[in-house]
Design a protein around this motif. Structure first.
Motif, PDB file in Angstrom:
ATOM      1  N   PRO A 143       0.833  -1.216   0.000  1.00 50.70           N
ATOM      2  CA  PRO A 143       0.000   0.000   0.000  1.00 50.70           C
ATOM      3  C   PRO A 143       0.867   1.265   0.000  1.00 50.70           C
ATOM      4  CG  PRO A 143       0.061  -0.945   2.189  1.00 50.70           C
ATOM      5  CD  PRO A 143       0.846  -1.871   1.301  1.00 50.70           C
ATOM      6  N   ILE A 144       1.364   1.624  -1.164  1.00 55.62           N
ATOM      7  CA  ILE A 144       2.258   2.777  -1.313  1.00 55.62           C
ATOM      8  C   ILE A 144       1.628   3.757  -2.279  1.00 55.62           C
ATOM      9  CG2 ILE A 144       4.537   3.496  -2.149  1.00 55.62           C
ATOM     10  CD1 ILE A 144       5.551   0.709  -1.454  1.00 55.62           C
ATOM     11  N   ASN A 145       1.747   5.038  -1.977  1.00 50.23           N
ATOM     12  CA  ASN A 145       1.356   6.069  -2.924  1.00 50.23           C
ATOM     13  C   ASN A 145       2.569   6.294  -3.834  1.00 50.23           C
ATOM     14  OD1 ASN A 145       0.756   8.409  -4.318  1.00 50.23           O
ATOM     15  ND2 ASN A 145      -0.326   9.311  -2.587  1.00 50.23           N
ATOM     16  N   TYR A 146       2.488   5.786  -5.054  1.00 50.57           N
ATOM     17  CA  TYR A 146       3.651   5.786  -5.942  1.00 50.57           C
ATOM     18  C   TYR A 146       4.001   7.176  -6.447  1.00 50.57           C
ATOM     19  CZ  TYR A 146       3.395   0.779  -5.611  1.00 50.57           C
ATOM     20  OH  TYR A 146       3.391  -0.495  -5.120  1.00 50.57           O
ATOM     21  N   LEU A 147       3.035   8.072  -6.530  1.00 49.79           N
ATOM     22  CA  LEU A 147       3.365   9.451  -6.914  1.00 49.79           C
ATOM     23  C   LEU A 147       4.170  10.147  -5.820  1.00 49.79           C
ATOM     24  CD1 LEU A 147       0.175  10.768  -8.728  1.00 49.79           C
ATOM     25  CD2 LEU A 147       2.367  10.125  -9.707  1.00 49.79           C
ATOM     26  N   LEU A 148       3.808   9.912  -4.559  1.00 52.02           N
ATOM     27  CA  LEU A 148       4.595  10.475  -3.462  1.00 52.02           C
ATOM     28  C   LEU A 148       5.990   9.866  -3.403  1.00 52.02           C
ATOM     29  CD1 LEU A 148       2.040  10.863  -0.533  1.00 52.02           C
ATOM     30  CD2 LEU A 148       3.148  12.641  -1.864  1.00 52.02           C
ATOM     31  N   LEU A 149       6.100   8.583  -3.703  1.00 51.53           N
ATOM     32  CA  LEU A 149       7.420   7.945  -3.745  1.00 51.53           C
ATOM     33  C   LEU A 149       8.286   8.566  -4.832  1.00 51.53           C
ATOM     34  CD1 LEU A 149       9.203   5.635  -2.610  1.00 51.53           C
ATOM     35  CD2 LEU A 149       8.278   4.211  -4.455  1.00 51.53           C
ATOM     36  N   ALA A 150       7.703   8.824  -5.997  1.00 55.38           N
ATOM     37  CA  ALA A 150       8.456   9.460  -7.076  1.00 55.38           C
ATOM     38  C   ALA A 150       8.868  10.881  -6.695  1.00 55.38           C
ATOM     39  CB  ALA A 150       7.630   9.475  -8.361  1.00 55.38           C
ATOM     40  N   ALA A 151       7.965  11.621  -6.081  1.00 57.26           N
ATOM     41  CA  ALA A 151       8.297  12.995  -5.659  1.00 57.26           C
ATOM     42  C   ALA A 151       9.384  12.978  -4.591  1.00 57.26           C
ATOM     43  CB  ALA A 151       7.050  13.697  -5.137  1.00 57.26           C
ATOM     44  N   PHE A 152       9.298  12.032  -3.656  1.00 54.29           N
ATOM     45  CA  PHE A 152      10.341  11.910  -2.647  1.00 54.29           C
ATOM     46  C   PHE A 152      11.688  11.589  -3.296  1.00 54.29           C
ATOM     47  CE2 PHE A 152      12.891   9.034  -0.004  1.00 54.29           C
ATOM     48  CZ  PHE A 152      13.211   9.898   1.025  1.00 54.29           C
ATOM     49  N   GLY A 153      11.682  10.715  -4.303  1.00 53.51           N
ATOM     50  CA  GLY A 153      12.919  10.363  -4.997  1.00 53.51           C
ATOM     51  C   GLY A 153      13.553  11.559  -5.690  1.00 53.51           C
ATOM     52  N   VAL A 154      12.756  12.390  -6.323  1.00 53.26           N
ATOM     53  CA  VAL A 154      13.291  13.594  -6.972  1.00 53.26           C
ATOM     54  C   VAL A 154      13.876  14.531  -5.923  1.00 53.26           C
ATOM     55  CG1 VAL A 154      12.642  15.675  -8.254  1.00 53.26           C
ATOM     56  CG2 VAL A 154      11.782  13.450  -8.982  1.00 53.26           C
ATOM     57  N   PHE A 155      13.160  14.729  -4.834  1.00 57.87           N
ATOM     58  CA  PHE A 155      13.649  15.596  -3.761  1.00 57.87           C
ATOM     59  C   PHE A 155      14.929  15.030  -3.145  1.00 57.87           C
ATOM     60  CE2 PHE A 155      13.737  16.580   0.806  1.00 57.87           C
ATOM     61  CZ  PHE A 155      13.908  17.953   0.731  1.00 57.87           C
ATOM     62  N   PHE A 156      14.938  13.729  -2.845  1.00 54.39           N
ATOM     63  CA  PHE A 156      16.094  13.101  -2.218  1.00 54.39           C
ATOM     64  C   PHE A 156      17.315  13.171  -3.124  1.00 54.39           C
ATOM     65  CE2 PHE A 156      18.689   9.487  -0.816  1.00 54.39           C
ATOM     66  CZ  PHE A 156      18.696   9.689   0.550  1.00 54.39           C
TER      67      PHE A 156
ATOM     68  N   ALA B  97      17.869  15.431  -5.481  1.00 48.91           N
ATOM     69  CA  ALA B  97      18.276  16.829  -5.693  1.00 48.91           C
ATOM     70  C   ALA B  97      19.026  17.416  -4.511  1.00 48.91           C
ATOM     71  CB  ALA B  97      17.043  17.678  -6.001  1.00 48.91           C
ATOM     72  N   ILE B  98      18.708  16.992  -3.298  1.00 47.25           N
ATOM     73  CA  ILE B  98      19.370  17.608  -2.141  1.00 47.25           C
ATOM     74  C   ILE B  98      20.831  17.208  -2.021  1.00 47.25           C
ATOM     75  CG2 ILE B  98      17.246  17.846  -0.818  1.00 47.25           C
ATOM     76  CD1 ILE B  98      18.169  15.467   0.885  1.00 47.25           C
ATOM     77  N   TRP B  99      21.249  16.128  -2.704  1.00 49.26           N
ATOM     78  CA  TRP B  99      22.646  15.706  -2.572  1.00 49.26           C
ATOM     79  C   TRP B  99      23.585  16.506  -3.450  1.00 49.26           C
ATOM     80  CZ3 TRP B  99      23.721  13.798   1.725  1.00 49.26           C
ATOM     81  CH2 TRP B  99      22.767  13.069   2.408  1.00 49.26           C
ATOM     82  N   GLY B 100      23.063  17.489  -4.165  1.00 49.02           N
ATOM     83  CA  GLY B 100      23.930  18.441  -4.856  1.00 49.02           C
ATOM     84  C   GLY B 100      24.256  19.642  -3.987  1.00 49.02           C
ATOM     85  N   LEU B 101      23.483  19.833  -2.936  1.00 48.42           N
ATOM     86  CA  LEU B 101      23.679  20.994  -2.071  1.00 48.42           C
ATOM     87  C   LEU B 101      24.965  20.962  -1.254  1.00 48.42           C
ATOM     88  CD1 LEU B 101      20.007  21.534  -0.868  1.00 48.42           C
ATOM     89  CD2 LEU B 101      21.222  22.667  -2.734  1.00 48.42           C
ATOM     90  N   PRO B 102      25.458  19.812  -0.753  1.00 43.98           N
ATOM     91  CA  PRO B 102      26.723  19.848  -0.015  1.00 43.98           C
ATOM     92  C   PRO B 102      27.881  20.434  -0.824  1.00 43.98           C
ATOM     93  CG  PRO B 102      25.653  17.760   0.385  1.00 43.98           C
ATOM     94  CD  PRO B 102      24.857  18.474  -0.665  1.00 43.98           C
ATOM     95  N   ALA B 103      27.889  20.193  -2.117  1.00 45.57           N
ATOM     96  CA  ALA B 103      28.945  20.765  -2.960  1.00 45.57           C
ATOM     97  C   ALA B 103      28.817  22.284  -3.022  1.00 45.57           C
ATOM     98  CB  ALA B 103      28.876  20.167  -4.359  1.00 45.57           C
TER      99      ALA B 103
ATOM    100  N   GLY C 256      17.899   8.328  -4.860  1.00 48.31           N
ATOM    101  CA  GLY C 256      16.772   9.168  -5.267  1.00 48.31           C
ATOM    102  C   GLY C 256      16.237   8.765  -6.630  1.00 48.31           C
ATOM    103  N   VAL C 257      17.134   8.464  -7.565  1.00 56.83           N
ATOM    104  CA  VAL C 257      16.715   7.991  -8.889  1.00 56.83           C
ATOM    105  C   VAL C 257      15.969   6.661  -8.752  1.00 56.83           C
ATOM    106  CG1 VAL C 257      17.563   7.185 -11.132  1.00 56.83           C
ATOM    107  CG2 VAL C 257      18.559   9.219 -10.088  1.00 56.83           C
ATOM    108  N   TYR C 258      16.469   5.797  -7.893  1.00 51.84           N
ATOM    109  CA  TYR C 258      15.856   4.491  -7.640  1.00 51.84           C
ATOM    110  C   TYR C 258      14.393   4.661  -7.208  1.00 51.84           C
ATOM    111  CZ  TYR C 258      15.463  -0.100  -5.245  1.00 51.84           C
ATOM    112  OH  TYR C 258      15.079  -1.339  -4.819  1.00 51.84           O
ATOM    113  N   PHE C 259      14.152   5.509  -6.215  1.00 53.10           N
ATOM    114  CA  PHE C 259      12.780   5.730  -5.738  1.00 53.10           C
ATOM    115  C   PHE C 259      11.914   6.385  -6.810  1.00 53.10           C
ATOM    116  CE2 PHE C 259      14.596   5.860  -1.243  1.00 53.10           C
ATOM    117  CZ  PHE C 259      14.225   4.553  -0.983  1.00 53.10           C
ATOM    118  N   THR C 260      12.482   7.302  -7.566  1.00 45.61           N
ATOM    119  CA  THR C 260      11.721   7.976  -8.625  1.00 45.61           C
ATOM    120  C   THR C 260      11.289   6.989  -9.698  1.00 45.61           C
ATOM    121  OG1 THR C 260      12.930  10.016  -8.221  1.00 45.61           O
ATOM    122  CG2 THR C 260      11.783   9.837 -10.329  1.00 45.61           C
ATOM    123  N   VAL C 261      12.200   6.135 -10.136  1.00 43.03           N
ATOM    124  CA  VAL C 261      11.876   5.173 -11.188  1.00 43.03           C
ATOM    125  C   VAL C 261      10.836   4.172 -10.705  1.00 43.03           C
ATOM    126  CG1 VAL C 261      12.841   3.302 -12.591  1.00 43.03           C
ATOM    127  CG2 VAL C 261      14.058   5.467 -12.394  1.00 43.03           C
TER     128      VAL C 261
END
Length: 179
Positions: free
Chosen positions: A87-100, A102-108, A140-145
């Protein structure tokens, strides 16, 4: 004609040993194989995710393998049963993957480097390898796909019930002369 889960006697309840949505999902072999393949495909997807930077693989291939395990459940048991299993909301999982991802570019950027500049831990983790921001981006790509491909598959399966076609009336067929 009776289906496997229907009772021949009207007063007897149907057999509920194996849930299914309709007679469309009534293959014993497919249901058995899908139960066996789901954990194997999920383990293979995680393996492909973690080995992605040193050898072929990564978040995209791992996500496709994981979503194929879920889609196999949809094909074997039907969309309602597959959504009860996971029972997963797959659209929320994809949105979380994009967010997750994207944030790993911020440490640089915080360190004064260009966005998505890679940072790695100095020592590899046994059994996993070197971990750094590219691996976290791949997660993040994994969760998005997984989210996108599974949601597309669910929409394709549910499409006839969401947008039913009007009933087609058969037109009389004219016979050819001389037939």
């Amino acid at each position: 004609m009776l289906h496997r889960n229907e009772s021949p006697l009207p007063n007897r309840p149907p057999n509920r040993l194996t849930p299914r949505d309709s007679a469309l999902y009534d293959s014993l072999i497919l249901r058995t194989v899908s139960r066996l393949m789901m954990p194997l495909l999920l383990l293979l997807s995680i393996y492909m995710l973690l080995r992605g930077h040193n050898l072929p693989g990564g978040g995209f291939i791992g996500g496709l393998l994981a979503s194929s395990a879920i889609i196999l459940q949809i094909v074997a048991f039907g969309p309602k049963t597959a959504q009860r299993i996971l029972p997963i909301n797959y659209l929320l999982l994809a949105a979380f993957g994009v967010f997750f991802g994207a944030i790993w570019g911020l440490p640089a950027m915080v360190a004064g480097s260009p966005y998505m500049q890679a940072f790695w831990l100095p020592d590899p983790i046994p059994g996993v390898g070197k971990i750094g921001t590219p691996v976290l981006f791949d997660i993040g790509v994994y969760f998005t796909v997984i989210g996108v491909t599974t949601k597309i598959a669910l929409l394709l399966v549910e499409e006839p019930s969401l947008f039913p076609l009007p009933a087609m009336k058969s037109a009389p067929v004219e016979q050819e002369e001389g037939a």
